[in-house]
Design a protein around this motif. Structure first.
Motif, PDB file in Angstrom:
ATOM      1  N   ARG A 181      33.443  57.647  49.744  1.00  0.00           N
ATOM      2  CA  ARG A 181      32.226  56.835  49.909  1.00  0.00           C
ATOM      3  C   ARG A 181      32.034  56.434  51.373  1.00  0.00           C
ATOM      4  O   ARG A 181      30.912  56.421  51.888  1.00  0.00           O
ATOM      5  N   LEU A 182      33.144  56.121  52.057  1.00  0.00           N
ATOM      6  CA  LEU A 182      33.061  55.793  53.478  1.00  0.00           C
ATOM      7  C   LEU A 182      32.563  56.986  54.280  1.00  0.00           C
ATOM      8  O   LEU A 182      31.704  56.848  55.167  1.00  0.00           O
ATOM      9  N   GLU A 184      30.711  59.432  53.236  1.00  0.00           N
ATOM     10  CA  GLU A 184      29.284  59.583  52.920  1.00  0.00           C
ATOM     11  C   GLU A 184      28.454  58.577  53.724  1.00  0.00           C
ATOM     12  O   GLU A 184      27.395  58.920  54.257  1.00  0.00           O
ATOM     13  N   LYS A 185      28.942  57.345  53.808  1.00  0.00           N
ATOM     14  CA  LYS A 185      28.211  56.301  54.531  1.00  0.00           C
ATOM     15  C   LYS A 185      28.105  56.636  56.013  1.00  0.00           C
ATOM     16  O   LYS A 185      27.065  56.405  56.645  1.00  0.00           O
ATOM     17  N   LYS A 204      22.131  63.504  48.456  1.00  0.00           N
ATOM     18  CA  LYS A 204      22.991  62.507  47.833  1.00  0.00           C
ATOM     19  C   LYS A 204      23.980  63.112  46.836  1.00  0.00           C
ATOM     20  O   LYS A 204      24.854  62.421  46.324  1.00  0.00           O
ATOM     21  N   GLY A 238      25.366  59.398  56.197  1.00  0.00           N
ATOM     22  CA  GLY A 238      24.060  58.822  55.892  1.00  0.00           C
ATOM     23  C   GLY A 238      23.075  59.773  55.237  1.00  0.00           C
ATOM     24  O   GLY A 238      22.032  60.098  55.821  1.00  0.00           O
ATOM     25  N   TYR A 272      32.079  55.924  64.775  1.00  0.00           N
ATOM     26  CA  TYR A 272      32.129  56.623  63.486  1.00  0.00           C
ATOM     27  C   TYR A 272      32.708  58.028  63.618  1.00  0.00           C
ATOM     28  O   TYR A 272      33.285  58.568  62.668  1.00  0.00           O
TER      29      TYR A 272
END
Length: 476
Positions: A20-21, A23-24, A259, A27, A413
């Motif tokens: 999930r990180l 993916e974040k 997504k 973006g 990032y």
């Protein structure tokens, strides 16, 4: 057994946390994907998410997480750490980023992405490097199934005969639109690969005949190979693999929503890691020691060991699963390797791939080269494939780092890929300095040089990151 279940739990948890990180950091948004916007009916074709996951798994896996894990298990249970953390922090991040960056650039190959984000010299280096790796991969995944089929069929149908048959299949699978063979049958084969691994896990867990090894940091390799860097090269598929960077663009052309990327790219990699974890445990549990496992690999070869374990643990059904897995899985990775090579060369030559004549012009020479390479010893092919594989992973991670540095909201990032890129740089440089197929230098030279090169490149990257102007949230 505790080590095995803890490792399995960490892999599952990794998908929901670090996945999930990741993916974040990238973006994903609601823009149209290449499958929807281009949709040429050949390579850019919409595919349902569940199918895309299974196809991606089969494309990246083959027998890699089986053969590599068995050879890696000769180092002992320490291999579990590399499979688990190498995948969560490196391999799955690598697959997700290469897939999604490709999707943002109309499904471009990793070579094309290197040119965009690292410059023209990187473009040409990566084109050559990628095609060489893909041909090696395709060749490795011709010889192993051909040998097993030959051992199970009449002598008149020898290994050469089956090599020819498999190569002819590759011609068809490489030329036809992706939804005709790959999209239709590969999800089924992906399920077979998963069922095979789950069955072996059940055979270990529920039988009193096998004892799963517990974690130890001791190097247990009977031939004395050092863990650093050999284990990190031996276990590629299942932990981190540059070959995946050549495969992810195929599904990047087919996903219908950004997504869904975490499921398709990050998720498929973790499934592959679970398969590798199972086979690494099975190798030592079945043979009882790393020495016996190593002797089995020497005597029977990788395919023979897989068949032996499956048949003894699961009986006739296991034997059938082993044959299907060891025959179908490498073939299905081999054909997608050649397909990826065709797409990279098509980008290079600007040949329109809607025309079958142009597809033939690229495909036939590739398979001729592969036919010649099948005459080489499998172990030699595997060693060169393994090093090329991890070196490509190193370069791909630097490509992703450059992309994130330019496109992310916060430059920091980009460390999510730069740190594993530096790690793989140390692995790749150290190995080629030490290996028989490399410079054969002593560890006293190779270790400090490999680490020094990685530290230097990472330091230069950090300097560049400090000077680079942030352009805002990822948008391309």
């Amino acid at each position: 057994m505790i080590t095995f279940f803890v490792s399995l739990g960490i892999l599952i948890l990794g998908y929901f946390t670090y996945g999930r990180l990741t993916e974040k950091v990238f973006g994903p948004d609601d823009r149209k994907t290449p499958a929807v916007e281009i949709n040429d009916g050949v390579d850019h074709t919409p595919i349902k998410t569940w199918k895309a996951i299974l196809i991606q798994l089969l494309n990246i896996a083959g027998t890699g997480p089986i053969f590599g894990a068995l050879m890696g298990a000769c180092f002992g249970p320490v291999v579990f750490l590399w499979i688990v953390f190498g995948s969560i922090l490196g391999g799955a991040v690598h697959d997700y980023m290469t897939g999604m960056i490709s999707e943002r650039n109309d499904g471009a190959s990793i070579a094309q992405l290197a040119g965009i984000f690292l410059g023209k010299p990187a473009l040409y280096i990566m084109r050559i490097f990628s095609v060489v790796l893909l041909v090696l991969t395709g060749t490795v995944f011709v010889t192993s199934p051909a040998g097993l089929i030959a051992s199970l069929t009449p002598e008149s149908l020898g290994e050469v005969f089956w090599i020819v048959i498999i190569l002819l299949y590759y011609v068809a699978a490489t030329l036809l639109p992706i939804d005709k063979i790959i999209g239709r049958f590969y999800p089924i084969f992906g399920v077979v690969l998963i069922v095979m691994a789950v069955s072996i896990a059940g055979g270990m867990i529920f039988s009193t005949n096998y004892s799963l090894p517990e974690l130890t940091f001791t190097n247990m390799h009977p031939k004395g190979l050092p863990i650093w860097p050999y284990m990190f090269i031996t276990v590629a598929c299942g932990a981190i693999s540059g070959f995946h960077a050549t495969q992810s663009p195929m599904m990047a052309k087919c996903i219908t929503s950004e997504k869904e990327g975490r499921k398709v790219f990050y998720g498929a990699m973790l499934i592959e890691s679970v398969i590798a974890l199972i086979w690494a445990a099975a190798g030592v549990a079945f043979y009882g020691s790393t020495q016996a496992l190593s002797d089995g690999l020497d005597a029977l070869g990788q395919s023979g060991v897989v068949y032996h374990i499956s048949h003894e643990m699961l009986g006739r059904v296991g034997g059938i699963l082993a044959i299907v897995g060891v025959v179908i899985c490498p073939i299905t990775s081999g054909d997608t390797a050649f397909r990826s090579a065709r797409l990279i060369l098509a980008e290079w030559t600007k040949l329109d791939q809607k025309k079958i004549k142009n597809r033939l012009l690229i495909t036939i020479p590739l398979l001729v080269v592969a036919t010649i390479l099948t005459q080489l010893d499998f172990d030699i092919l595997w060693r060169y494939f393994s090093w090329s594989n991890q070196t490509l992973a190193m370069i791909s991670l630097w490509v992703c780092s450059a992309y994130l540095m330019m496109k992310s909201k916060h430059k920091i990032y980009s460390l999510i890929t730069a740190i594993p890129a530096a790690f793989m740089t140390a692995v790749s440089i150290t190995y080629i300095l030490m290996a028989k197929e490399g410079f054969q230098l002593s560890s006293s030279i190779a270790y400090p040089v490999g680490i020094a090169v990685a530290v230097l490149i990472f330091a230069l990257y950090c300097v560049k990151m400090g000077k680079h102007k942030t352009v805002g949230q990822v948008s391309q």
